[in-house]
Design a protein around this motif. Sequence first.
Motif, PDB file in Angstrom:
ATOM      1  N   LEU A  85     102.185  76.482  46.791  1.00  0.00           N
ATOM      2  CA  LEU A  85     102.948  75.253  46.962  1.00  0.00           C
ATOM      3  C   LEU A  85     101.957  74.098  46.920  1.00  0.00           C
ATOM      4  O   LEU A  85     100.818  74.245  47.388  1.00  0.00           O
ATOM      5  CB  LEU A  85     103.633  75.290  48.334  1.00  0.00           C
ATOM      6  CG  LEU A  85     104.658  74.216  48.654  1.00  0.00           C
ATOM      7  CD1 LEU A  85     105.912  74.421  47.795  1.00  0.00           C
ATOM      8  CD2 LEU A  85     105.048  74.277  50.127  1.00  0.00           C
ATOM      9  N   GLU A  86     102.356  72.980  46.334  1.00  0.00           N
ATOM     10  CA  GLU A  86     101.576  71.750  46.455  1.00  0.00           C
ATOM     11  C   GLU A  86     102.302  70.850  47.439  1.00  0.00           C
ATOM     12  O   GLU A  86     103.351  70.283  47.122  1.00  0.00           O
ATOM     13  CB  GLU A  86     101.411  71.034  45.106  1.00  0.00           C
ATOM     14  CG  GLU A  86     100.569  69.760  45.244  1.00  0.00           C
ATOM     15  CD  GLU A  86     100.342  69.015  43.928  1.00  0.00           C
ATOM     16  OE1 GLU A  86     101.093  69.246  42.963  1.00  0.00           O
ATOM     17  OE2 GLU A  86      99.405  68.190  43.886  1.00  0.00           O
ATOM     18  N   ALA A  87     101.772  70.789  48.640  1.00  0.00           N
ATOM     19  CA  ALA A  87     102.381  69.947  49.671  1.00  0.00           C
ATOM     20  C   ALA A  87     101.678  68.594  49.680  1.00  0.00           C
ATOM     21  O   ALA A  87     100.500  68.498  49.355  1.00  0.00           O
ATOM     22  CB  ALA A  87     102.256  70.617  51.035  1.00  0.00           C
ATOM     23  N   VAL A 113      97.066  64.283  48.125  1.00  0.00           N
ATOM     24  CA  VAL A 113      97.421  62.910  48.499  1.00  0.00           C
ATOM     25  C   VAL A 113      97.901  62.199  47.238  1.00  0.00           C
ATOM     26  O   VAL A 113      97.135  62.067  46.271  1.00  0.00           O
ATOM     27  CB  VAL A 113      96.211  62.177  49.124  1.00  0.00           C
ATOM     28  CG1 VAL A 113      96.533  60.708  49.345  1.00  0.00           C
ATOM     29  CG2 VAL A 113      95.794  62.847  50.424  1.00  0.00           C
ATOM     30  N   HIS A 114      99.166  61.799  47.244  1.00  0.00           N
ATOM     31  CA  HIS A 114      99.742  61.045  46.120  1.00  0.00           C
ATOM     32  C   HIS A 114     100.224  59.664  46.559  1.00  0.00           C
ATOM     33  O   HIS A 114     100.754  58.915  45.740  1.00  0.00           O
ATOM     34  CB  HIS A 114     100.951  61.786  45.518  1.00  0.00           C
ATOM     35  CG  HIS A 114     100.674  63.137  44.943  1.00  0.00           C
ATOM     36  ND1 HIS A 114     101.036  64.310  45.557  1.00  0.00           N
ATOM     37  CD2 HIS A 114     100.071  63.512  43.800  1.00  0.00           C
ATOM     38  CE1 HIS A 114     100.672  65.346  44.803  1.00  0.00           C
ATOM     39  NE2 HIS A 114     100.086  64.893  43.742  1.00  0.00           N
ATOM     40  N   TYR A 115     100.088  59.351  47.847  1.00  0.00           N
ATOM     41  CA  TYR A 115     100.638  58.092  48.382  1.00  0.00           C
ATOM     42  C   TYR A 115      99.632  57.443  49.323  1.00  0.00           C
ATOM     43  O   TYR A 115      99.028  58.125  50.156  1.00  0.00           O
ATOM     44  CB  TYR A 115     101.916  58.349  49.200  1.00  0.00           C
ATOM     45  CG  TYR A 115     102.949  59.142  48.432  1.00  0.00           C
ATOM     46  CD1 TYR A 115     103.842  58.508  47.586  1.00  0.00           C
ATOM     47  CD2 TYR A 115     102.978  60.534  48.537  1.00  0.00           C
ATOM     48  CE1 TYR A 115     104.762  59.239  46.853  1.00  0.00           C
ATOM     49  CE2 TYR A 115     103.896  61.268  47.808  1.00  0.00           C
ATOM     50  CZ  TYR A 115     104.784  60.621  46.963  1.00  0.00           C
ATOM     51  OH  TYR A 115     105.678  61.360  46.238  1.00  0.00           O
ATOM     52  N   GLY A 159      93.752  69.271  46.819  1.00  0.00           N
ATOM     53  CA  GLY A 159      94.131  69.054  45.419  1.00  0.00           C
ATOM     54  C   GLY A 159      93.480  67.834  44.783  1.00  0.00           C
ATOM     55  O   GLY A 159      93.263  66.824  45.443  1.00  0.00           O
ATOM     56  N   HIS A 160      93.161  67.980  43.488  1.00  0.00           N
ATOM     57  CA  HIS A 160      92.620  66.889  42.639  1.00  0.00           C
ATOM     58  C   HIS A 160      92.025  65.745  43.461  1.00  0.00           C
ATOM     59  O   HIS A 160      92.600  64.657  43.567  1.00  0.00           O
ATOM     60  CB  HIS A 160      93.678  66.383  41.661  1.00  0.00           C
ATOM     61  CG  HIS A 160      95.085  66.247  42.202  1.00  0.00           C
ATOM     62  ND1 HIS A 160      95.418  65.457  43.273  1.00  0.00           N
ATOM     63  CD2 HIS A 160      96.249  66.812  41.816  1.00  0.00           C
ATOM     64  CE1 HIS A 160      96.705  65.528  43.510  1.00  0.00           C
ATOM     65  NE2 HIS A 160      97.237  66.359  42.639  1.00  0.00           N
ATOM     66  N   PRO A 161      90.801  65.963  44.026  1.00  0.00           N
ATOM     67  CA  PRO A 161      90.312  65.122  45.131  1.00  0.00           C
ATOM     68  C   PRO A 161      89.883  63.700  44.793  1.00  0.00           C
ATOM     69  O   PRO A 161      89.453  62.997  45.716  1.00  0.00           O
ATOM     70  CB  PRO A 161      89.112  65.905  45.674  1.00  0.00           C
ATOM     71  CG  PRO A 161      89.051  67.170  44.910  1.00  0.00           C
ATOM     72  CD  PRO A 161      89.915  67.071  43.703  1.00  0.00           C
TER      73      PRO A 161
HETATM   74 ZN   LIG Z   1      99.294  66.500  42.496  1.00  0.00          ZN
END
Ligand SMILES: [Zn+2]
Length: 274
Positions: A85-87, A113-115, A159-161
Amino acid sequence: MNFTPVPDYHMHTPRCNHATGSVRDYADAAIACGLKEIGMSDHSPMPGGFDKAWRMDRSELNAYLNEIEQTRDALSDQLTVRVGLEADFHPGTEAYVEAMIAAHNWDYVIGSVHYIGDWGFDNPDCIHLWDDWKNDDAYCAYFELVMQSAQSGLFDIIGHPDLIKKFGHRADEHSSRIKSSEESMLQAVLKSGAALEISSAGLRKPVGEIYPHNRIVQRAAELGIPFAFGSDAHSPVEVGYGMDTCLNILESFGVKEIASFKQRNMTMLALTHA
Ligand SMILES: [Zn+2]
Ligand SMILES: [Zn+2]
């Protein structure tokens, strides 16, 4: 490929509303390009309908799990399929995410972190909001959140840091503020025991380079932080994308192994040349 393929742990399904292909399609694509292991990691539900256009609904979670498990069982002699899962890490939602993680038998959970606040900084619809930010300030706010995501202890893979660079907005890499926020982020990842994702997705974006920047890869390698690979495939044709590029970069910084996950236990696989 120069390297023997490693697990690709970052791929999505149409449940997030911005990906195509069934789990079986992703698995078939993986087999066709010689991969031995993949994991699905669709965008997780979030509480209160937060940015729900870009993620699966909580009501879809069981169907998501069932689809992965059926594909895993059907292909078990050809491909290892992990349930992931990508949370999102978004302050205030940790209890929801923790309960969602605890409720299912995941092989791994990616924390991304997307936000920054309410700003979906990697969302093309929100790109105009960059006008309100100095690049260095956005980077520092972003790395602070990635640091907190590691400190939360919720995640197996960070993820994608440096996703903040997606559209090509650059920080001043010589600024001591930027250097120290990168270092604090990496120290938190090291302490957490999570793996850092090396992601080929940035190669397909305006920034045109992997996540994270080579400078961060090099420092993480020096610190002995484990890496996990992800293509962040949103379509089956992207499975395994850029794997050799990422593995070459890891090797150039002396990294000799890559993370694999089963039931949230990490084991390391040696990188070998094909
Ligand atoms: Zn992502
Ligand atoms: Zn996505």
